[in-house]
Scaffold this motif. Sequence first.
Motif, PDB file in Angstrom:
ATOM      1  N   GLY A   1       0.795  -1.236   0.000  1.00 34.27           N
ATOM      2  CA  GLY A   1       0.000   0.000   0.000  1.00 34.27           C
ATOM      3  C   GLY A   1       0.822   1.278   0.000  1.00 34.27           C
ATOM      4  N   ILE A   2       2.152   1.147  -0.156  1.00 32.98           N
ATOM      5  CA  ILE A   2       3.002   2.351  -0.164  1.00 32.98           C
ATOM      6  C   ILE A   2       3.813   2.387  -1.465  1.00 32.98           C
ATOM      7  N   THR A   3       3.720   3.486  -2.182  1.00 35.38           N
ATOM      8  CA  THR A   3       4.591   3.677  -3.351  1.00 35.38           C
ATOM      9  C   THR A   3       5.755   4.559  -2.921  1.00 35.38           C
ATOM     10  N   LYS A   4       6.965   4.036  -3.173  1.00 33.19           N
ATOM     11  CA  LYS A   4       8.167   4.782  -2.764  1.00 33.19           C
ATOM     12  C   LYS A   4       8.895   5.296  -4.001  1.00 33.19           C
TER      13      LYS A   4
ATOM     14  N   ILE B   1       8.128  14.090 -11.783  1.00 31.67           N
ATOM     15  CA  ILE B   1       6.781  14.499 -12.225  1.00 31.67           C
ATOM     16  C   ILE B   1       6.007  13.268 -12.706  1.00 31.67           C
ATOM     17  N   LEU B   2       6.673  12.460 -13.545  1.00 31.19           N
ATOM     18  CA  LEU B   2       5.995  11.269 -14.082  1.00 31.19           C
ATOM     19  C   LEU B   2       5.690  10.260 -12.982  1.00 31.19           C
ATOM     20  N   ALA B   3       6.634  10.094 -12.060  1.00 30.31           N
ATOM     21  CA  ALA B   3       6.437   9.124 -10.974  1.00 30.31           C
ATOM     22  C   ALA B   3       5.271   9.560 -10.080  1.00 30.31           C
ATOM     23  N   LEU B   4       5.181  10.864  -9.806  1.00 29.37           N
ATOM     24  CA  LEU B   4       4.064  11.339  -8.978  1.00 29.37           C
ATOM     25  C   LEU B   4       2.733  11.135  -9.706  1.00 29.37           C
ATOM     26  N   GLU B   5       2.777  11.375 -11.006  1.00 28.73           N
ATOM     27  CA  GLU B   5       1.540  11.182 -11.781  1.00 28.73           C
ATOM     28  C   GLU B   5       1.118   9.711 -11.725  1.00 28.73           C
TER      29      GLU B   5
ATOM     30  N   LEU C   1       8.561  10.032  -0.704  1.00 31.80           N
ATOM     31  CA  LEU C   1       9.755  10.474  -1.437  1.00 31.80           C
ATOM     32  C   LEU C   1      10.931  10.382  -0.478  1.00 31.80           C
ATOM     33  N   THR C   2      12.014   9.741  -0.931  1.00 28.16           N
ATOM     34  CA  THR C   2      13.198   9.610  -0.097  1.00 28.16           C
ATOM     35  C   THR C   2      14.448   9.620  -0.974  1.00 28.16           C
TER      36      THR C   2
ATOM     37  N   VAL D   1       4.484  11.679   1.818  1.00 28.45           N
ATOM     38  CA  VAL D   1       5.378  11.661   2.981  1.00 28.45           C
ATOM     39  C   VAL D   1       6.818  11.809   2.515  1.00 28.45           C
ATOM     40  N   ALA D   2       7.579  12.691   3.181  1.00 28.37           N
ATOM     41  CA  ALA D   2       9.017  12.783   2.899  1.00 28.37           C
ATOM     42  C   ALA D   2       9.753  11.997   3.982  1.00 28.37           C
TER      43      ALA D   2
END
Length: 408
Positions: free
Chosen positions: A163-166, A187-191, A203-204, A253-254
């Motif tokens: 349930g978490i996309t990193k 940008i593409l990854a967030l989309e 995001l890490t 989440v950062a």
Amino acid sequence: MPPQNSAHGPPFRVAMAGVVGRLIRCWCRRAVGGSLKVPALQLHVSKTAMGASQKDFENAMNQVKLLKEDPGNEVKLKLYALYKQATEGPCNTPKPGVFDLINKAKWEAWNALGSLPKETARQNYVDLVSGLSSSSDSSSQGKPEAERKQAGYETVVMTSEEGITKIMLNRPAKKNALTEQMYQEIILALEAASKDDSAITVLTGNGDYYSSGNDLTNFTNIPPEGVEAKAKNSAILLRNFVGSFIDFPKPLVAVVNGPAVGISVTVLGLFDLVYATDRATFHTPFSHLGQTPEGCSSYTFPKIMGPAKAAEMLIFGKKLTAGEACAQGLVTEVFPDSSFQKEVWTRLKAYSKLPQNAMRISKQIIRSQEKEKLHAINAKESSILQERWLSSECMNAIMNFFSQKAKL
Ligand SMILES: CCCC/C=C/CC(=O)SCCNC(=O)CCNC(=O)[C@H](O)C(C)(C)COP(=O)(O)OP(=O)(O)OC[C@H]1O[C@@H](n2cnc3c(N)ncnc32)[C@H](O)[C@@H]1OP(=O)(O)O
């Protein structure tokens, strides 16, 4: 007399005379060089071409950069021609001389499109890129699912689990400094993350840094159109990048695994949670670099920490420890470095099991109160930076970094 901040004014001459003359000569070689560049690298976009298909067009330009395989000169020429037709209309330049082989080939490809309407050219560009992307993706389809690593990214690693996309910044040797390709991949990854079935997006950074901010070499890749065009394209990229954080619809989440600099700090004001190791520091040395705040920090930082503390960071470049950043509200919680990853991921896995829709809707209620305002601030900050990047203060600071590897 050109204005003070013109590419041909004093700052440029100083740079030419300076210790980094070699670097400038390299810029110039690139500017007049004969290499055939895929047009996606030139991010200037027609302002008149707005609407949904314009967005598709911009996405297609980003996709071209991510192609794993070189599509070959014939396809690159086609892309070039369609790009020019879509943004400028029918070929409007004189035919290059017979010995200028590359520019002649490019001109002929563009000219061959005759009076093809801009909209059709834009659609054909999108279709062509879509065909190229799917054939390049098909080579990674046979990978074991257990890997869960999503293909198509070179500078970030994107994984989805429980349930978490990193999204992990992945240039540890360069302290995860953000290249243009990296901005586009984020940008593409967030989309993609906004549409996947995960509850939370993280995001890490990989390695000892979270991110050292904008990669200063971004300013050295000057297109043939010159430094003004470079500044304009960078401002468009910045605005799109920050815009994708403003619009992100799920909890974001950062996981700040180490020091953070510049834009990697400012956009934290747009996250829902910021977890930091006690090794992290937060540094926005904009004045030192002749630059000004971005990432909506001119609005979010005073709101989060009060105007005085925001000024210390954004105007005077005060570097905060993780503890200070937490006390000022920029960081949600600080963890000892020795147990940072374990504690943070345990917490996030528990959160990811909360009802997804409720979390999403809650985020949207909060964000909707000031979304328009954030977009307006983002536009203003980007346009001010576009001017700043052409200033002697900024150029000299960047020259210093490369000539002395100056540490801020
Ligand atoms: C288009 C959108 C634009 C948005 C604009 C945003 C504004 C900002 O983000 S401003 C902030 C810009 N960042 C910086 O000014 C940081 C510059 N880097 C440093 O001060 C130092 O590198 C460091 C304090 C981050 C780390 O110092 P340390 O001594 O530990 O390591 P180094 O040996 O310096 O770094 C290793 C390696 O990485 C390269 N590098 C690190 N950061 C950057 C960077 N931001 N840009 C380009 N390159 C960077 C550094 O040069 C080293 O490379 P070499 O191994 O090749 O020497």
